[in-house]
Design a protein around this motif. Structure first.
Motif, PDB file in Angstrom:
ATOM      1  N   VAL A  84       0.840  -1.194   0.000  1.00 51.69           N
ATOM      2  CA  VAL A  84       0.000   0.000   0.000  1.00 51.69           C
ATOM      3  C   VAL A  84       0.878   1.247   0.000  1.00 51.69           C
ATOM      4  O   VAL A  84       0.636   2.209  -0.740  1.00 51.69           O
ATOM      5  N   ALA A  85       1.930   1.232   0.832  1.00 49.16           N
ATOM      6  CA  ALA A  85       2.834   2.385   0.910  1.00 49.16           C
ATOM      7  C   ALA A  85       3.633   2.560  -0.374  1.00 49.16           C
ATOM      8  O   ALA A  85       3.800   3.681  -0.869  1.00 49.16           O
ATOM      9  N   ILE A  86       4.118   1.456  -0.940  1.00 44.20           N
ATOM     10  CA  ILE A  86       4.900   1.515  -2.173  1.00 44.20           C
ATOM     11  C   ILE A  86       4.102   2.195  -3.284  1.00 44.20           C
ATOM     12  O   ILE A  86       4.640   2.970  -4.080  1.00 44.20           O
ATOM     13  N   ASN A  87       2.801   1.924  -3.326  1.00 45.79           N
ATOM     14  CA  ASN A  87       1.942   2.464  -4.381  1.00 45.79           C
ATOM     15  C   ASN A  87       1.366   3.838  -4.043  1.00 45.79           C
ATOM     16  O   ASN A  87       0.575   4.384  -4.817  1.00 45.79           O
ATOM     17  N   GLY A  88       1.744   4.394  -2.887  1.00 42.14           N
ATOM     18  CA  GLY A  88       1.319   5.744  -2.539  1.00 42.14           C
ATOM     19  C   GLY A  88      -0.136   5.867  -2.145  1.00 42.14           C
ATOM     20  O   GLY A  88      -0.743   6.916  -2.348  1.00 42.14           O
ATOM     21  N   HIS A  89      -0.694   4.799  -1.558  1.00 41.43           N
ATOM     22  CA  HIS A  89      -2.102   4.846  -1.157  1.00 41.43           C
ATOM     23  C   HIS A  89      -2.234   4.547   0.333  1.00 41.43           C
ATOM     24  O   HIS A  89      -2.942   3.618   0.752  1.00 41.43           O
ATOM     25  N   ASP A  90      -1.575   5.372   1.132  1.00 42.69           N
ATOM     26  CA  ASP A  90      -1.613   5.189   2.580  1.00 42.69           C
ATOM     27  C   ASP A  90      -3.002   5.412   3.164  1.00 42.69           C
ATOM     28  O   ASP A  90      -3.233   5.126   4.347  1.00 42.69           O
ATOM     29  N   GLU A  91      -3.933   5.933   2.353  1.00 46.67           N
ATOM     30  CA  GLU A  91      -5.294   6.119   2.852  1.00 46.67           C
ATOM     31  C   GLU A  91      -6.027   4.787   3.015  1.00 46.67           C
ATOM     32  O   GLU A  91      -7.053   4.706   3.700  1.00 46.67           O
ATOM     33  N   ILE A  92      -5.508   3.721   2.393  1.00 48.04           N
ATOM     34  CA  ILE A  92      -6.104   2.385   2.568  1.00 48.04           C
ATOM     35  C   ILE A  92      -5.842   1.922   3.996  1.00 48.04           C
ATOM     36  O   ILE A  92      -4.701   1.882   4.451  1.00 48.04           O
ATOM     37  N   LYS A  93      -6.885   1.561   4.700  1.00 51.76           N
ATOM     38  CA  LYS A  93      -6.753   1.061   6.063  1.00 51.76           C
ATOM     39  C   LYS A  93      -6.571  -0.455   6.020  1.00 51.76           C
ATOM     40  O   LYS A  93      -7.453  -1.163   5.542  1.00 51.76           O
ATOM     41  N   VAL A  94      -5.436  -0.936   6.507  1.00 51.53           N
ATOM     42  CA  VAL A  94      -5.142  -2.370   6.485  1.00 51.53           C
ATOM     43  C   VAL A  94      -5.249  -2.903   7.911  1.00 51.53           C
ATOM     44  O   VAL A  94      -4.503  -2.480   8.798  1.00 51.53           O
ATOM     45  N   ILE A  95      -6.168  -3.826   8.118  1.00 57.18           N
ATOM     46  CA  ILE A  95      -6.480  -4.341   9.448  1.00 57.18           C
ATOM     47  C   ILE A  95      -6.008  -5.790   9.558  1.00 57.18           C
ATOM     48  O   ILE A  95      -6.212  -6.592   8.637  1.00 57.18           O
ATOM     49  N   LEU A  96      -5.400  -6.145  10.680  1.00 57.52           N
ATOM     50  CA  LEU A  96      -5.033  -7.527  10.975  1.00 57.52           C
ATOM     51  C   LEU A  96      -6.200  -8.183  11.705  1.00 57.52           C
ATOM     52  O   LEU A  96      -6.599  -7.741  12.792  1.00 57.52           O
ATOM     53  N   GLY A  97      -6.771  -9.229  11.105  1.00 61.31           N
ATOM     54  CA  GLY A  97      -7.879  -9.905  11.764  1.00 61.31           C
ATOM     55  C   GLY A  97      -8.655 -10.804  10.824  1.00 61.31           C
ATOM     56  O   GLY A  97      -8.363 -10.897   9.638  1.00 61.31           O
ATOM     57  N   ASP A  98      -9.668 -11.469  11.381  1.00 56.51           N
ATOM     58  CA  ASP A  98     -10.536 -12.336  10.595  1.00 56.51           C
ATOM     59  C   ASP A  98     -11.874 -11.637  10.397  1.00 56.51           C
ATOM     60  O   ASP A  98     -11.981 -10.411  10.547  1.00 56.51           O
ATOM     61  N   ALA A  99     -12.914 -12.395  10.096  1.00 59.97           N
ATOM     62  CA  ALA A  99     -14.211 -11.797   9.792  1.00 59.97           C
ATOM     63  C   ALA A  99     -14.785 -11.022  10.976  1.00 59.97           C
ATOM     64  O   ALA A  99     -15.602 -10.112  10.782  1.00 59.97           O
ATOM     65  N   SER A 100     -14.348 -11.355  12.198  1.00 61.08           N
ATOM     66  CA  SER A 100     -14.852 -10.617  13.355  1.00 61.08           C
ATOM     67  C   SER A 100     -14.415  -9.157  13.333  1.00 61.08           C
ATOM     68  O   SER A 100     -15.057  -8.304  13.954  1.00 61.08           O
ATOM     69  N   ALA A 101     -13.323  -8.843  12.606  1.00 63.22           N
ATOM     70  CA  ALA A 101     -12.860  -7.462  12.496  1.00 63.22           C
ATOM     71  C   ALA A 101     -13.855  -6.584  11.750  1.00 63.22           C
ATOM     72  O   ALA A 101     -13.816  -5.355  11.865  1.00 63.22           O
ATOM     73  N   LEU A 102     -14.762  -7.209  10.998  1.00 64.88           N
ATOM     74  CA  LEU A 102     -15.754  -6.444  10.244  1.00 64.88           C
ATOM     75  C   LEU A 102     -16.720  -5.702  11.157  1.00 64.88           C
ATOM     76  O   LEU A 102     -17.363  -4.737  10.729  1.00 64.88           O
ATOM     77  N   GLU A 103     -16.838  -6.118  12.397  1.00 62.14           N
ATOM     78  CA  GLU A 103     -17.757  -5.473  13.327  1.00 62.14           C
ATOM     79  C   GLU A 103     -17.423  -3.998  13.512  1.00 62.14           C
ATOM     80  O   GLU A 103     -18.307  -3.187  13.811  1.00 62.14           O
ATOM     81  N   ASP A 104     -16.154  -3.651  13.336  1.00 62.76           N
ATOM     82  CA  ASP A 104     -15.717  -2.268  13.537  1.00 62.76           C
ATOM     83  C   ASP A 104     -15.583  -1.492  12.227  1.00 62.76           C
ATOM     84  O   ASP A 104     -15.011  -0.397  12.214  1.00 62.76           O
ATOM     85  N   VAL A 105     -16.101  -2.069  11.125  1.00 69.03           N
ATOM     86  CA  VAL A 105     -15.986  -1.439   9.809  1.00 69.03           C
ATOM     87  C   VAL A 105     -17.380  -1.074   9.309  1.00 69.03           C
ATOM     88  O   VAL A 105     -18.310  -1.881   9.395  1.00 69.03           O
ATOM     89  N   ALA A 106     -17.530   0.132   8.783  1.00 71.34           N
ATOM     90  CA  ALA A 106     -18.826   0.566   8.252  1.00 71.34           C
ATOM     91  C   ALA A 106     -19.157  -0.218   6.982  1.00 71.34           C
ATOM     92  O   ALA A 106     -18.255  -0.619   6.233  1.00 71.34           O
ATOM     93  N   PRO A 107     -20.440  -0.450   6.713  1.00 70.05           N
ATOM     94  CA  PRO A 107     -20.828  -1.140   5.473  1.00 70.05           C
ATOM     95  C   PRO A 107     -20.300  -0.416   4.239  1.00 70.05           C
ATOM     96  O   PRO A 107     -20.229   0.812   4.211  1.00 70.05           O
ATOM     97  N   ALA A 108     -19.923  -1.192   3.220  1.00 70.17           N
ATOM     98  CA  ALA A 108     -19.321  -0.647   2.004  1.00 70.17           C
ATOM     99  C   ALA A 108     -20.238  -0.861   0.808  1.00 70.17           C
ATOM    100  O   ALA A 108     -21.156  -1.695   0.833  1.00 70.17           O
ATOM    101  N   ARG A 109     -19.950  -0.119  -0.251  1.00 72.73           N
ATOM    102  CA  ARG A 109     -20.701  -0.269  -1.499  1.00 72.73           C
ATOM    103  C   ARG A 109     -20.226  -1.491  -2.276  1.00 72.73           C
ATOM    104  O   ARG A 109     -20.993  -2.106  -3.018  1.00 72.73           O
ATOM    105  N   VAL A 110     -18.956  -1.819  -2.115  1.00 72.24           N
ATOM    106  CA  VAL A 110     -18.371  -2.978  -2.806  1.00 72.24           C
ATOM    107  C   VAL A 110     -17.623  -3.813  -1.778  1.00 72.24           C
ATOM    108  O   VAL A 110     -16.817  -3.280  -0.997  1.00 72.24           O
ATOM    109  N   PHE A 111     -17.868  -5.124  -1.785  1.00 72.06           N
ATOM    110  CA  PHE A 111     -17.205  -6.044  -0.861  1.00 72.06           C
ATOM    111  C   PHE A 111     -16.519  -7.126  -1.691  1.00 72.06           C
ATOM    112  O   PHE A 111     -17.151  -7.744  -2.547  1.00 72.06           O
TER     113      PHE A 111
END
Length: 282
Positions: A188-215
């Motif tokens: 992500v950093a190499i490509n200059g897109h630090d705005e991408i949030k990269v989370i360590l976790g499994d599907a339970s990590a989705l609880e803290d993520v807002a619904p998206a238009r594309v999954f």
């Protein structure tokens, strides 16, 4: 230490050109992360902590082709995985005439509208595998400008990176493996897109993520069907879900699981017997 178990599998006689793909899918279900196929078999890698010999033996025993499979197993210490991929002929590729994927060590790089640098180390997803390129094709054909995107099981981060390049905001990438997570952050950093949030976790990590238009999820059938309810809970109504990591024959199974949680199938694309299923939340 980023140590891996390396398993070399030789098939005799080689059943066909799709045998190594199917073997990789079988091994992926028991935790193997990366695969290097060749004309006589497959070399597969799994973190030492995830290695289970009994599960491996059972997976190989269920391999549907009639052939003898010889194996060699060894532990390899953490190393410069970029050098390993370069040695194993990871070459630049062009997807859909619009996107070029290459590593930082490449010098002869084709020109394309979207230039993605991936230093894969041991993470899955360089664009070479049919499942990754199928989703890349889908993303290239979609209007992502201003659309929120979740990339589940991001691997190298390649799909999240292309989504961000095409104007998606915000983009969230989730990865269960710690080493792949680090690799995704690096890419992500190499490509200059630090705005991408990269989370360590499994599907339970989705609880803290807002619904998206594309999954997006490029994992495997068993994980997808087990976690499809969590995926659907983080997709906006009318939003699009792209799923891959399974064969055409598995599509009805995934569709049934999806329908049960309010997702409607809009068909699938395929390459080398691998499928990319498009779903819409109703």
């Amino acid at each position: 230490m980023n140590d891996y178990v390396e398993v070399r599998l030789d098939l005799s006689p080689m059943p066909g050109s799709d045998a190594t793909d199917l073997l990789a899918a079988v091994l992926g279900d028991v935790g193997f992360e990366s695969f290097v196929p060749d004309e006589s078999g497959l070399t597969a890698y799994i973190p030492v902590a995830a290695w289970n010999e009994a599960a491996f033996d059972e997976a190989v025993a269920d391999f549907p082709f009639e052939c003898e499979i010889s194996r060699q197993v060894k532990v390899i210490e953490g190393r410069d995985w970029n050098e390993e991929w370069e040695r194993n002929y990871f070459q630049p590729i062009v997807v859909g005439d619009l996107c070029v994927v290459h590593s930082s060590f490449h010098t002869d790089i084709p020109k394309a509208a979207y230039d993605i640098v991936i230093d894969p180390k041991m993470a899955f997803g360089t664009g070479h595998h049919a499942t990754t390129s199928l989703i890349l094709d889908r993303l290239l054909s979609m209007d992502l400008d201003g659309s929120s995107v979740i990339d589940m099981g991001t691997g190298t981060g390649i799909l999240a990176i292309l989504a961000a390049m095409r104007g998606a905001r915000p983009v969230t990438a989730i990865e269960i493996d710690p080493f792949a997570h680090v690799n995704a952050v690096e890419n992500v950093a190499i490509n200059g897109h630090d705005e991408i949030k990269v989370i360590l976790g499994d599907a339970s990590a989705l609880e803290d993520v807002a619904p998206a238009r594309v999954f997006i999820a490029n994992i495997n059938r068993n994980v997808i069907t087990a976690d499809i309810a969590a995926y659907a809970s983080r997709l906006e109504k009318g939003g699009t879900m792209l799923l891959s990591g399974f064969y055409n024959d598995d599509v009805p199974i995934v569709e049934a699981a999806a329908e049960a949680v309010g997702l409607r199938s809009e068909g699938f694309t395929e390459r080398d017997r691998w499928a990319c299923l498009k779903l819409v939340k109703i």
